[in-house]
Design an enzyme around this catalytic site. Sequence first.
Site, PDB file in Angstrom:
ATOM      1  N   LYS A  22       0.829  -1.211   0.000  1.00 23.55           N
ATOM      2  CA  LYS A  22       0.000   0.000   0.000  1.00 23.55           C
ATOM      3  C   LYS A  22       0.863   1.260   0.000  1.00 23.55           C
ATOM      4  O   LYS A  22       0.652   2.160  -0.807  1.00 23.55           O
ATOM      5  CB  LYS A  22      -0.892  -0.006   1.240  1.00 23.55           C
ATOM      6  CG  LYS A  22      -1.465   1.345   1.631  1.00 23.55           C
ATOM      7  CD  LYS A  22      -2.176   1.268   2.966  1.00 23.55           C
ATOM      8  CE  LYS A  22      -2.483   2.586   3.592  1.00 23.55           C
ATOM      9  NZ  LYS A  22      -1.409   3.248   4.316  1.00 23.55           N
ATOM     10  N   ASN A  23       1.819   1.339   0.916  1.00 27.04           N
ATOM     11  CA  ASN A  23       2.538   2.604   1.065  1.00 27.04           C
ATOM     12  C   ASN A  23       3.544   2.856  -0.060  1.00 27.04           C
ATOM     13  O   ASN A  23       4.048   3.967  -0.194  1.00 27.04           O
ATOM     14  CB  ASN A  23       3.172   2.707   2.455  1.00 27.04           C
ATOM     15  CG  ASN A  23       2.098   2.933   3.517  1.00 27.04           C
ATOM     16  OD1 ASN A  23       0.950   3.301   3.192  1.00 27.04           O
ATOM     17  ND2 ASN A  23       2.429   2.693   4.778  1.00 27.04           N
ATOM     18  N   CYS A 117      -5.328   8.232   8.734  1.00 23.59           N
ATOM     19  CA  CYS A 117      -5.504   7.793  10.127  1.00 23.59           C
ATOM     20  C   CYS A 117      -5.128   8.914  11.092  1.00 23.59           C
ATOM     21  O   CYS A 117      -4.150   9.625  10.872  1.00 23.59           O
ATOM     22  CB  CYS A 117      -4.609   6.590  10.428  1.00 23.59           C
ATOM     23  SG  CYS A 117      -5.047   5.120   9.506  1.00 23.59           S
ATOM     24  N   ARG A 122       0.094  15.294  12.732  1.00 19.45           N
ATOM     25  CA  ARG A 122       0.809  14.741  11.577  1.00 19.45           C
ATOM     26  C   ARG A 122       1.268  15.895  10.685  1.00 19.45           C
ATOM     27  O   ARG A 122       0.757  16.087   9.575  1.00 19.45           O
ATOM     28  CB  ARG A 122      -0.067  13.738  10.808  1.00 19.45           C
ATOM     29  CG  ARG A 122      -0.438  12.523  11.625  1.00 19.45           C
ATOM     30  CD  ARG A 122      -1.143  11.447  10.829  1.00 19.45           C
ATOM     31  NE  ARG A 122      -0.252  10.743   9.904  1.00 19.45           N
ATOM     32  CZ  ARG A 122      -0.623   9.700   9.164  1.00 19.45           C
ATOM     33  NH1 ARG A 122      -1.846   9.236   9.252  1.00 19.45           N
ATOM     34  NH2 ARG A 122       0.231   9.116   8.355  1.00 19.45           N
ATOM     35  N   ASP A 307       3.706   0.569  11.951  1.00 15.28           N
ATOM     36  CA  ASP A 307       2.468   0.070  11.330  1.00 15.28           C
ATOM     37  C   ASP A 307       2.168  -1.381  11.720  1.00 15.28           C
ATOM     38  O   ASP A 307       1.143  -1.929  11.307  1.00 15.28           O
ATOM     39  CB  ASP A 307       2.539   0.207   9.800  1.00 15.28           C
ATOM     40  CG  ASP A 307       2.557   1.672   9.367  1.00 15.28           C
ATOM     41  OD1 ASP A 307       2.264   2.543  10.205  1.00 15.28           O
ATOM     42  OD2 ASP A 307       2.880   1.947   8.196  1.00 15.28           O
ATOM     43  N   ARG A 399      -9.171   0.262   3.731  1.00 14.36           N
ATOM     44  CA  ARG A 399      -8.245   1.234   3.136  1.00 14.36           C
ATOM     45  C   ARG A 399      -6.905   0.586   2.822  1.00 14.36           C
ATOM     46  O   ARG A 399      -6.165   1.079   1.961  1.00 14.36           O
ATOM     47  CB  ARG A 399      -7.985   2.393   4.114  1.00 14.36           C
ATOM     48  CG  ARG A 399      -9.133   3.359   4.273  1.00 14.36           C
ATOM     49  CD  ARG A 399      -8.699   4.560   5.096  1.00 14.36           C
ATOM     50  NE  ARG A 399      -7.334   4.912   4.756  1.00 14.36           N
ATOM     51  CZ  ARG A 399      -6.390   5.236   5.633  1.00 14.36           C
ATOM     52  NH1 ARG A 399      -6.658   5.291   6.905  1.00 14.36           N
ATOM     53  NH2 ARG A 399      -5.169   5.529   5.233  1.00 14.36           N
TER      54      ARG A 399
HETATM   55  C1  EPZ Z   1       3.968   7.003   6.428  1.00 17.44           C
HETATM   56  O1  EPZ Z   1       3.320   8.123   7.017  1.00 17.44           O
HETATM   57  C2  EPZ Z   1       2.909   5.925   6.319  1.00 17.44           C
HETATM   58  N1  EPZ Z   1       1.821   6.425   5.494  1.00 17.44           N
HETATM   59  C3  EPZ Z   1       2.381   5.544   7.690  1.00 17.44           C
HETATM   60  O2  EPZ Z   1       1.547   4.408   7.516  1.00 17.44           O
HETATM   61  C4  EPZ Z   1       3.547   5.127   8.586  1.00 17.44           C
HETATM   62  O3  EPZ Z   1       3.083   4.944   9.910  1.00 17.44           O
HETATM   63  C5  EPZ Z   1       4.653   6.186   8.588  1.00 17.44           C
HETATM   64  O4  EPZ Z   1       5.036   6.520   7.233  1.00 17.44           O
HETATM   65  C6  EPZ Z   1       5.910   5.747   9.331  1.00 17.44           C
HETATM   66  O5  EPZ Z   1       6.415   4.564   8.758  1.00 17.44           O
HETATM   67  C7  EPZ Z   1       1.943   6.422   4.168  1.00 17.44           C
HETATM   68  O6  EPZ Z   1       2.928   5.979   3.605  1.00 17.44           O
HETATM   69  C8  EPZ Z   1       0.803   6.945   3.396  1.00 17.44           C
HETATM   70  P1  EPZ Z   1       6.416  10.059   8.485  1.00 17.44           P
HETATM   71  P2  EPZ Z   1       4.049   9.545   6.996  1.00 17.44           P
HETATM   72  O7  EPZ Z   1       6.521  11.324   7.711  1.00 17.44           O
HETATM   73  O8  EPZ Z   1       4.855   9.651   5.761  1.00 17.44           O
HETATM   74  C9  EPZ Z   1       6.933  13.335  12.011  1.00 17.44           C
HETATM   75  C10 EPZ Z   1      -0.320   3.056   7.801  1.00 17.44           C
HETATM   76  O9  EPZ Z   1      -0.886   2.520   8.786  1.00 17.44           O
HETATM   77  N2  EPZ Z   1       6.921  14.304  10.913  1.00 17.44           N
HETATM   78  O10 EPZ Z   1       7.488   9.031   8.325  1.00 17.44           O
HETATM   79  O11 EPZ Z   1       3.003  10.565   7.229  1.00 17.44           O
HETATM   80  C11 EPZ Z   1       5.567  12.665  12.167  1.00 17.44           C
HETATM   81  O12 EPZ Z   1       4.698  13.449  12.947  1.00 17.44           O
HETATM   82  C12 EPZ Z   1       0.141   4.479   7.870  1.00 17.44           C
HETATM   83  O13 EPZ Z   1      -0.140   2.463   6.720  1.00 17.44           O
HETATM   84  C13 EPZ Z   1       7.078  15.638  11.188  1.00 17.44           C
HETATM   85  O14 EPZ Z   1       7.188  16.064  12.344  1.00 17.44           O
HETATM   86  O15 EPZ Z   1       4.997   9.398   8.254  1.00 17.44           O
HETATM   87  C14 EPZ Z   1       5.957  11.333  12.775  1.00 17.44           C
HETATM   88  O16 EPZ Z   1       6.112  11.499  14.162  1.00 17.44           O
HETATM   89  C15 EPZ Z   1      -0.172   5.139   9.159  1.00 17.44           C
HETATM   90  N3  EPZ Z   1       7.094  16.522  10.140  1.00 17.44           N
HETATM   91  C16 EPZ Z   1       7.320  11.039  12.145  1.00 17.44           C
HETATM   92  O17 EPZ Z   1       7.827  12.288  11.685  1.00 17.44           O
HETATM   93  C17 EPZ Z   1       6.967  16.106   8.856  1.00 17.44           C
HETATM   94  O18 EPZ Z   1       7.000  16.962   7.947  1.00 17.44           O
HETATM   95  C18 EPZ Z   1       7.307  10.061  10.976  1.00 17.44           C
HETATM   96  O19 EPZ Z   1       6.312  10.456  10.036  1.00 17.44           O
HETATM   97  C19 EPZ Z   1       6.810  14.751   8.579  1.00 17.44           C
HETATM   98  C20 EPZ Z   1       6.787  13.860   9.631  1.00 17.44           C
END
Ligand code: EPZ
Length: 430
Positions: A22-23, A117, A122, A307, A399
Amino acid sequence: MTKYVIQGGKSLHGQVEISGAKNAAVAILPAALLVDGTCRIENIPQISDVTLILKILQDLGADVRTVNRNTVDIDCSHIRNAPVSYEFARKIRASYYLIGALLGRFGFAEVPPPGGCNLGGRPIDQHIKGFVAMGADVDVSGGFIHATAANGRMQGAQVYLDMVSVGATMNIMLAAALAEGLTIIENAAKEPHIVDLANFLNSMGADIMGAGTDIIKIRGVQRLGGGTYSIIPDQIEAGTYMACVASAGGEVVIQNVIPKHLDCITAKLLEMGVEVEEQDDAVLVRSHGSLQRTNVKTQPYPGFPTDMQPQIAAALCVAEGTSVITEGVWDNRYKYVDELRRMGAQIQVDGKVAVIEGVEHLTGAPVSACDLRAGAALIIAGLGAEGCTEIDSVQHIERGYEDIVRKLSALGADIRVVITPDDLRQSQAV
Ligand code: EPZ
C-alpha cells in the site's frame, strides 16, 4: 454499517498470497504524473486508498485503463494543472504526494491538506522545508496548500530532514526527479517503499542513487518515459498475517514476500515462541498458540515498524508475562487499547509506553476499528479470542488490506462480512 463477525478459536492452515505494498502504491501512482508516456503498473493492491488516488489522477485528466485486477496503464500526457479535489484528497494521507508530483511536472500545485488515520499531530513541515529549499513558494490558504516553483521548474538543493520522514523523503524525490540540477536528501527514510519509488522512477529514466541509505541523490532529468513496473509485496500485510497465525495458532505459508523486509517482525515473533522459516519468496509461520512475552520499540526501518505495533500488541495480550511496547514514531497510536480492553486485555498506557499483562485468553465483544492498523489488531485479537467478536467501522481496514476476509476464510478462519439493511439500501441507491 458493515461489520466483520469473527468466531474465535479456529487455527489457521494453508497458504496466503500477499498483495502489493500500500505505502509504495500510494506514492508510485502519483509519480505517474511525472511520466511522459504510458506506464503500466503491476501488483497494485485493490484497496480503497488506491481507488481514491486513481480517481484523483482521472480527475486531473489522466487516462487510467484497467488491464486486470492488479494492473493499470496510466497515461498522464494530457493532464490539467488543476486543484486536486478536496472531496478525494481529504480522505487519504498519501494525497500529499500530489504536491511533490505536480510541482515536479508543472512547477505548481494546489492540494488540500491530507487526511488519513488520526495518529496525533501529523505535520508536513519537512515536506515543505524541502520544497522551499528547492525554490518553491508554499502557503496554506482557503483550505489548500499552494506551492509554486520560481521560474516554473524546481531547482536541485541539499535538504537535511530534521526527523526521519517517509512522506517527506518520497515527496522530495518526486519534486526532484525532473528538477534542474542535483538534490541531496540527508537523514532520509530507508523503508522498502522508498527504494521501490526510486526503482520505479529510475525505470522510467530518472537518476536516483542511494535509496535505502540515509543519503539519497537525485540528479534531475529532462524527461521520464513510459515503461512497466511491478510494486513490491506489502511488508505490513505480511506481518499482519504472521501475527494472525501467532494469535490463532496453526501453520501458514505466507507467499509473495521479500523475507528480508520481514526480519524485524520475524525477530519479535521468534522471541514470542512462534516458529518462522524463511523460504525464497515466502515465510512459513507455525504457532501452537502458547506465546511468550517480549518488548517492542517502534522505529524507522530497519527498526520494528510502527504500522505493526497494534497487531503485535494484540498478539501479546495473551502471551505469558508482561510485555512493554514503546511507540517511537507517532504521538497517539494507542486508541485501539480501549477496544482490546473490552475483550479482556490488561493494558496500561502511559504516554508512548503500553504495558501488557498477558491474560489466558481474550473474550469476543463488539468493538470498533478506529483506524487501519487498529482494525487489523482487532481481527488478530478476535481470531484468538473465545466467542464472537463484531468489528465495526471496517472501512478503515479496507483502506489498506486487499480481500482480508476472503484470505482469512481460505485459511480456515470463521470470519464473515455482515452488511446491515442501511448499507444495503445505500448501495442499491448508488
Ligand atoms: C507514512 O506516514 C505511512 N503512510 C504511515 O503508515 C507510517 O506509519 C509512517 O510513514 C511511518 O512509517 C503512508 O505511507 C501513506 P512520516 P508519513 O513522515 O509519511 C513526524 C499506515 O498505517 N513528521 O514518516 O506521514 C511525524 O509526525 C500508515 O499504513 C514531522 O514532524 O509518516 C511522525 O512522528 C499510518 N514533520 C514522524 O515524523 C513532517 O514533515 C514520521 O512520520 C513529517 C513527519
